[in-house]
Design a protein around this motif. Structure first.
Motif, PDB file in Angstrom:
ATOM      1  N   LYS A   1       6.751  -8.455  -1.629  1.00 38.03           N
ATOM      2  CA  LYS A   1       6.037  -7.232  -1.965  1.00 38.03           C
ATOM      3  C   LYS A   1       4.643  -7.271  -1.361  1.00 38.03           C
ATOM      4  CE  LYS A   1       4.287  -4.697  -5.892  1.00 38.03           C
ATOM      5  NZ  LYS A   1       3.953  -4.754  -7.314  1.00 38.03           N
ATOM      6  N   GLU A   2       4.262  -6.190  -0.699  1.00 37.29           N
ATOM      7  CA  GLU A   2       2.968  -6.150  -0.020  1.00 37.29           C
ATOM      8  C   GLU A   2       1.858  -5.772  -0.996  1.00 37.29           C
ATOM      9  OE1 GLU A   2       3.040  -4.471   3.985  1.00 37.29           O
ATOM     10  OE2 GLU A   2       1.237  -3.364   3.436  1.00 37.29           O
ATOM     11  N   LYS A   3       0.739  -6.466  -0.894  1.00 38.85           N
ATOM     12  CA  LYS A   3      -0.415  -6.196  -1.743  1.00 38.85           C
ATOM     13  C   LYS A   3      -1.628  -5.993  -0.855  1.00 38.85           C
ATOM     14  CE  LYS A   3       1.543  -9.482  -4.987  1.00 38.85           C
ATOM     15  NZ  LYS A   3       1.437 -10.872  -5.419  1.00 38.85           N
ATOM     16  N   LYS A  50      -4.001  -6.782   3.951  1.00 38.77           N
ATOM     17  CA  LYS A  50      -2.654  -6.589   3.433  1.00 38.77           C
ATOM     18  C   LYS A  50      -1.945  -7.935   3.521  1.00 38.77           C
ATOM     19  CE  LYS A  50      -2.357  -1.730   4.509  1.00 38.77           C
ATOM     20  NZ  LYS A  50      -1.760  -0.680   5.316  1.00 38.77           N
ATOM     21  N   THR A  52       1.279 -10.697   1.530  1.00 42.16           N
ATOM     22  CA  THR A  52       2.317 -10.963   0.542  1.00 42.16           C
ATOM     23  C   THR A  52       1.979 -12.291  -0.106  1.00 42.16           C
ATOM     24  OG1 THR A  52       3.702 -12.126   2.137  1.00 42.16           O
ATOM     25  CG2 THR A  52       4.097  -9.759   1.878  1.00 42.16           C
ATOM     26  N   THR A  54       0.527 -14.768  -3.272  1.00 44.35           N
ATOM     27  CA  THR A  54      -0.396 -14.846  -4.395  1.00 44.35           C
ATOM     28  C   THR A  54      -1.753 -15.342  -3.924  1.00 44.35           C
ATOM     29  OG1 THR A  54       1.484 -15.477  -5.760  1.00 44.35           O
ATOM     30  CG2 THR A  54      -0.689 -15.823  -6.709  1.00 44.35           C
TER      31      THR A  54
END
Length: 72
Positions: A1-3, A50, A52, A54
């Motif tokens: 999931k991209e953050k 951007k 992925t 943590t």
């Protein structure tokens, strides 16, 4: 999931860069290949990273940097 993380670049090294967020918390991002856009930014720039994985202010970065761009 991209953050995403938006902050200010504090330091850029060969395999790592540090972003300081709005609360003055530094986050280190490590990479093997230079992420897209990193060559277009420099210390003191406001950027959006951007990624992925943590991020943590105490633990090593686990994930992948997708791109770095100047924040609008």
């Amino acid at each position: 999931k991209e953050k995403e993380l938006t902050g200010t670049i504090d330091e850029i090294k060969d395999f790592q860069f540090v972003i300081i967020d709005d609360e003055n918390t530094p986050y280190s991002f490590t990479f093997e290949e230079k992420p897209e856009g990193l060559e277009n930014v420099s210390n003191g720039d406001a950027v959006t990273v951007k990624y992925t994985g943590t991020i943590s202010e105490v633990d090593p970065f686990e994930g992948e940097v997708i791109s770095v761009e100047k924040a609008q």
